[in-house]
Design a protein around this motif. Structure first.
Motif, PDB file in Angstrom:
ATOM      1  N   GLU A   3    -111.632 -40.254 -59.761  1.00  0.00           N
ATOM      2  CA  GLU A   3    -112.059 -40.966 -61.159  1.00  0.00           C
ATOM      3  C   GLU A   3    -112.964 -42.144 -60.768  1.00  0.00           C
ATOM      4  OE1 GLU A   3    -108.332 -41.408 -63.055  1.00  0.00           O
ATOM      5  OE2 GLU A   3    -108.691 -39.726 -64.100  1.00  0.00           O
ATOM      6  N   LEU A   4    -112.665 -43.032 -59.629  1.00  0.00           N
ATOM      7  CA  LEU A   4    -113.267 -44.208 -59.394  1.00  0.00           C
ATOM      8  C   LEU A   4    -114.680 -43.803 -58.762  1.00  0.00           C
ATOM      9  CD1 LEU A   4    -110.471 -46.414 -58.601  1.00  0.00           C
ATOM     10  CD2 LEU A   4    -111.452 -46.303 -60.637  1.00  0.00           C
ATOM     11  N   ALA A   5    -114.664 -42.520 -57.954  1.00  0.00           N
ATOM     12  CA  ALA A   5    -116.000 -42.490 -57.274  1.00  0.00           C
ATOM     13  C   ALA A   5    -117.132 -42.056 -58.223  1.00  0.00           C
ATOM     14  CB  ALA A   5    -115.610 -41.104 -56.032  1.00  0.00           C
ATOM     15  N   PRO A   6    -118.270 -42.804 -57.698  1.00  0.00           N
ATOM     16  CA  PRO A   6    -119.437 -42.438 -58.516  1.00  0.00           C
ATOM     17  C   PRO A   6    -119.811 -41.115 -58.469  1.00  0.00           C
ATOM     18  CG  PRO A   6    -120.114 -43.459 -56.688  1.00  0.00           C
ATOM     19  CD  PRO A   6    -118.531 -43.416 -56.557  1.00  0.00           C
ATOM     20  N   VAL A   7    -120.744 -40.507 -59.519  1.00  0.00           N
ATOM     21  CA  VAL A   7    -121.095 -39.135 -59.636  1.00  0.00           C
ATOM     22  C   VAL A   7    -122.447 -39.308 -58.597  1.00  0.00           C
ATOM     23  CG1 VAL A   7    -122.056 -37.115 -60.755  1.00  0.00           C
ATOM     24  CG2 VAL A   7    -120.082 -38.514 -61.773  1.00  0.00           C
ATOM     25  N   THR A   8    -122.296 -38.326 -57.779  1.00  0.00           N
ATOM     26  CA  THR A   8    -123.629 -38.282 -56.737  1.00  0.00           C
ATOM     27  C   THR A   8    -124.495 -37.060 -57.079  1.00  0.00           C
ATOM     28  OG1 THR A   8    -122.140 -37.327 -55.100  1.00  0.00           O
ATOM     29  CG2 THR A   8    -122.535 -39.858 -54.952  1.00  0.00           C
ATOM     30  N   ALA A   9    -125.543 -37.194 -56.529  1.00  0.00           N
ATOM     31  CA  ALA A   9    -126.485 -35.945 -56.606  1.00  0.00           C
ATOM     32  C   ALA A   9    -126.978 -35.757 -55.262  1.00  0.00           C
ATOM     33  CB  ALA A   9    -127.741 -36.120 -57.602  1.00  0.00           C
ATOM     34  N   SER A  10    -126.904 -34.170 -54.967  1.00  0.00           N
ATOM     35  CA  SER A  10    -127.425 -33.441 -53.926  1.00  0.00           C
ATOM     36  C   SER A  10    -128.627 -32.660 -53.958  1.00  0.00           C
ATOM     37  CB  SER A  10    -126.319 -32.791 -53.281  1.00  0.00           C
ATOM     38  OG  SER A  10    -125.116 -33.652 -53.129  1.00  0.00           O
TER      39      SER A  10
END
Length: 143
Positions: A6-13
């Motif tokens: 929940e704390l991890a940022p959403v990343t794009a690949s």
């Protein structure tokens, strides 16, 4: 207490070239051709600076996705109805166009089996957009 996820940022690949043909059918389902056309049309309607070209596909770590034109230049977006008139990166413009297309697609396929997935993708992309460097501009454009 919040979990690490929940704390991890959403990343794009970036979707690999070898996966491009199967990507939209995988994430959008049988309406993928209509969806892709909607994204292109939304950006064409929002930006006089957009004149076609190659688009990148991005997979999000939260299960979402978006499309963005492969351009280094900023694009001016004008959104009728909410008084937004601003310059954004092509990445942010793609997020805006994808959000509008997901919203329209959800409306078009309301009542069908795929609508829940489209709505989920909309919220997953909004979550990513909230952490984007241009979050304020993106949310002003879609508001």
């Amino acid at each position: 207490m919040a979990t690490e996820q929940e704390l991890a940022p959403v990343t794009a690949s970036l979707v690999a070239e070898s996966d491009r043909l199967s990507f939209l059918p995988e994430v959008v389902g049988p309406h993928f051709m209509r969806f892709e056309a909607l994204v292109y049309r939304w950006l064409s309607n929002l930006s006089q600076d957009y004149n076609g070209g190659f688009w990148n596909y991005y997979r999000l770590s939260n299960g979402g996705f978006y499309m963005a034109p492969d351009k280094d230049a900023a694009l001016r977006l004008v959104v009728d109805g909410n008084a937004f008139d601003g310059e954004v990166s092509s990445d942010a413009a793609g997020i805006v166009a994808t959000l509008f297309a997901l919203g329209q697609m959800a409306e078009e396929i309301e009542g069908s089996a795929g609508v829940d997935a489209v709505i989920d993708h909309y919220h997953q992309l909004r979550e990513f957009a909230s952490e984007h460097a241009e979050a304020g501009l993106i949310f002003h454009a879609i508001d």
